[in-house]
Write a protein that holds these residues in place. Structure first.
Motif, PDB file in Angstrom:
ATOM      1  N   ASP A   1       0.829  -1.211   0.000  1.00  0.00           N
ATOM      2  CA  ASP A   1       0.000   0.000   0.000  1.00  0.00           C
ATOM      3  C   ASP A   1       0.861   1.257   0.000  1.00  0.00           C
ATOM      4  N   ALA A   2       1.945   1.234   0.767  1.00  0.00           N
ATOM      5  CA  ALA A   2       2.845   2.382   0.798  1.00  0.00           C
ATOM      6  C   ALA A   2       3.494   2.604  -0.565  1.00  0.00           C
ATOM      7  N   LEU A   3       3.873   1.522  -1.228  1.00  0.00           N
ATOM      8  CA  LEU A   3       4.451   1.645  -2.565  1.00  0.00           C
ATOM      9  C   LEU A   3       3.443   2.228  -3.556  1.00  0.00           C
ATOM     10  N   ALA A   4       2.194   1.800  -3.454  1.00  0.00           N
ATOM     11  CA  ALA A   4       1.162   2.317  -4.353  1.00  0.00           C
ATOM     12  C   ALA A   4       0.953   3.809  -4.135  1.00  0.00           C
ATOM     13  N   LEU A   5       0.937   4.229  -2.873  1.00  0.00           N
ATOM     14  CA  LEU A   5       0.748   5.639  -2.565  1.00  0.00           C
ATOM     15  C   LEU A   5       1.954   6.464  -3.015  1.00  0.00           C
ATOM     16  N   ALA A   6       3.152   5.956  -2.775  1.00  0.00           N
ATOM     17  CA  ALA A   6       4.353   6.651  -3.232  1.00  0.00           C
ATOM     18  C   ALA A   6       4.352   6.794  -4.752  1.00  0.00           C
ATOM     19  N   THR A   7       3.935   5.748  -5.441  1.00  0.00           N
ATOM     20  CA  THR A   7       3.853   5.794  -6.900  1.00  0.00           C
ATOM     21  C   THR A   7       2.929   6.909  -7.361  1.00  0.00           C
ATOM     22  N   THR A   8       1.768   7.028  -6.735  1.00  0.00           N
ATOM     23  CA  THR A   8       0.808   8.070  -7.093  1.00  0.00           C
ATOM     24  C   THR A   8       1.390   9.462  -6.882  1.00  0.00           C
ATOM     25  N   LEU A   9       2.014   9.688  -5.736  1.00  0.00           N
ATOM     26  CA  LEU A   9       2.566  11.012  -5.430  1.00  0.00           C
ATOM     27  C   LEU A   9       3.710  11.368  -6.374  1.00  0.00           C
ATOM     28  N   ILE A  10       4.558  10.410  -6.667  1.00  0.00           N
ATOM     29  CA  ILE A  10       5.701  10.677  -7.543  1.00  0.00           C
ATOM     30  C   ILE A  10       5.223  11.023  -8.947  1.00  0.00           C
ATOM     31  N   LYS A  11       4.208  10.328  -9.430  1.00  0.00           N
ATOM     32  CA  LYS A  11       3.644  10.655 -10.735  1.00  0.00           C
ATOM     33  C   LYS A  11       2.993  12.037 -10.721  1.00  0.00           C
ATOM     34  N   GLU A  12       2.321  12.387  -9.626  1.00  0.00           N
ATOM     35  CA  GLU A  12       1.656  13.685  -9.517  1.00  0.00           C
ATOM     36  C   GLU A  12       2.629  14.840  -9.701  1.00  0.00           C
ATOM     37  N   ILE A  13       3.831  14.681  -9.192  1.00  0.00           N
ATOM     38  CA  ILE A  13       4.783  15.798  -9.278  1.00  0.00           C
ATOM     39  C   ILE A  13       5.684  15.701 -10.503  1.00  0.00           C
ATOM     40  N   GLY A  14       5.363  14.772 -11.403  1.00  0.00           N
ATOM     41  CA  GLY A  14       5.986  14.807 -12.717  1.00  0.00           C
ATOM     42  C   GLY A  14       7.162  13.895 -12.958  1.00  0.00           C
ATOM     43  N   PHE A  15       7.238  12.784 -12.210  1.00  0.00           N
ATOM     44  CA  PHE A  15       8.305  11.806 -12.409  1.00  0.00           C
ATOM     45  C   PHE A  15       7.700  10.418 -12.624  1.00  0.00           C
TER      46      PHE A  15
END
Length: 273
Positions: free
Chosen positions: A222-236
């Motif tokens: 779950d933490a990996l999924a959330l980190a993935t979402t945030l990282i994509k949000e900021i453009g990476f």
């Protein structure tokens, strides 16, 4: 966190826009002059900040609250990108009164606080401190951090700063990642942004063409999924390299240091064990 993060300073530009009356009242019939005003204003917004800057100074109901433990160059740069993505961000340090200059231009979503206040505030916490401070953070705030959805570990053990013996000790514990988990028992940890210099983050975010890759490592799904979402949000583009045991490779000076495409990170990661 790169060793350059103690040496240089990131500032976020401030842009001011004027609201045209046409946008406020639909009953006003636009003249040719009004239409030219609107066209000029749209062009100014495009040049000054682009859609990613203009879109988010008001937090939406679905936006996670972000806290940073550490508000140096790396923490400041990452926090600024999250503010631009619409997240309320609380930057913390042991001396929050010293963060005024850093907050200038970030708008109402950015606040400064003590570490304890930030831990209480955040749904997600960015750990961006010298690695020698991680154990102490765990002692003081470990219970609170274990309750968070995600702790993004950006901290690195660096021999030049922390000492050769300390780095050897971290490596003996399995490297950065496993050592962080030991210091923060129960926390949902993902290592990320450990090998890109802070002064490159703003220009790499949402770059044209193929996105810049961010290697990540973690054990919590779950933490990996959330980190993935945030990282994509900021453009990476996040690229999973393995569990926290692989976090030892996500350090400054390691094989994944620098700017890479997703394919390049996957190729490098495939050679690591």
């Amino acid at each position: 966190m790169s060793p350059m993060s103690d040496m240089r300073k990131q500032r976020t530009p401030v842009h001011t826009f004027v609201m045209c009356p046409l946008l406020i009242s639909p009953s006003i019939k636009p003249s040719r002059r009004d239409l030219l005003f609107l066209a000029g204003g749209a062009a100014l917004m495009s040049v000054a900040g682009g859609p990613h800057h203009a879109r988010a100074q008001t937090a939406g109901a679905d936006k996670l609250k972000i806290a940073t433990i550490g508000a140096g160059r790396e923490g400041g740069a990452l926090g600024a990108l999250l503010v631009k993505a619409g997240h309320p961000v609380m930057f913390s340090s042991r001396h929050p009164e010293q963060l005024k200059d850093m907050l200038t231009g970030l708008g109402p979503l950015a606040k400064a606080s003590t570490i304890a206040e930030a831990v209480a505030f955040g749904d997600v916490v960015l750990l961006v401190v010298p690695y020698t401070a991680v154990a102490e953070i765990g002692k003081e705030h470990g219970i609170g951090l274990a309750q968070k959805k995600l702790v993004i570990d950006v901290s690195n053990p660096i021999a030049r700063r922390d000492g050769e013996d300390f780095v050897k000790q971290v490596n003996a514990e399995g490297g950065a990642g496993l050592a962080t988990q030991k210091a923060l028992p129960g926390a949902h940890i993902v290592r990320a942004f450990n090998a890109i210099n802070f002064d490159q983050l703003a220009e790499l975010a949402h770059r044209q063409g193929e996105p810049a890759a961010v290697p990540i490592a973690g054990d919590d799904k779950d933490a990996l999924a959330l980190a993935t979402t945030l990282i994509k949000e900021i453009g990476f583009e996040p690229v999973m390299v393995g569990g926290l045991a692989m976090g030892k490779y996500l350090v400054w000076g390691g094989p994944l240091t620098g700017v890479h495409t997703p394919a390049q990170v996957k190729e490098i990661a495939s050679t690591l064990k």
